[in-house]
Motif scaffolding. Sequence first.
Motif: not given
Length: 50
Positions: A38-42, A44-50
């Motif tokens: 879950a931490a990795v998904v959060v 990676l999601g933060g990196v992807y959406f910025t």
Amino acid sequence: MSTPEPANGDTAPADQPRYEPPPSVGKLLIWVLLFVLAAVVVVLGGVYFT
């Protein structure tokens, strides 16, 4: 509030709460891996959406 007496006749000390038995190592490992995933998904999601 007074602590209720155990229904099954077990006499546990009043100052020590009765805990559940500790989880097995496999179950604990699954929870740790789930948390890490879950931490990795959060992240990676933060990196992807910025």
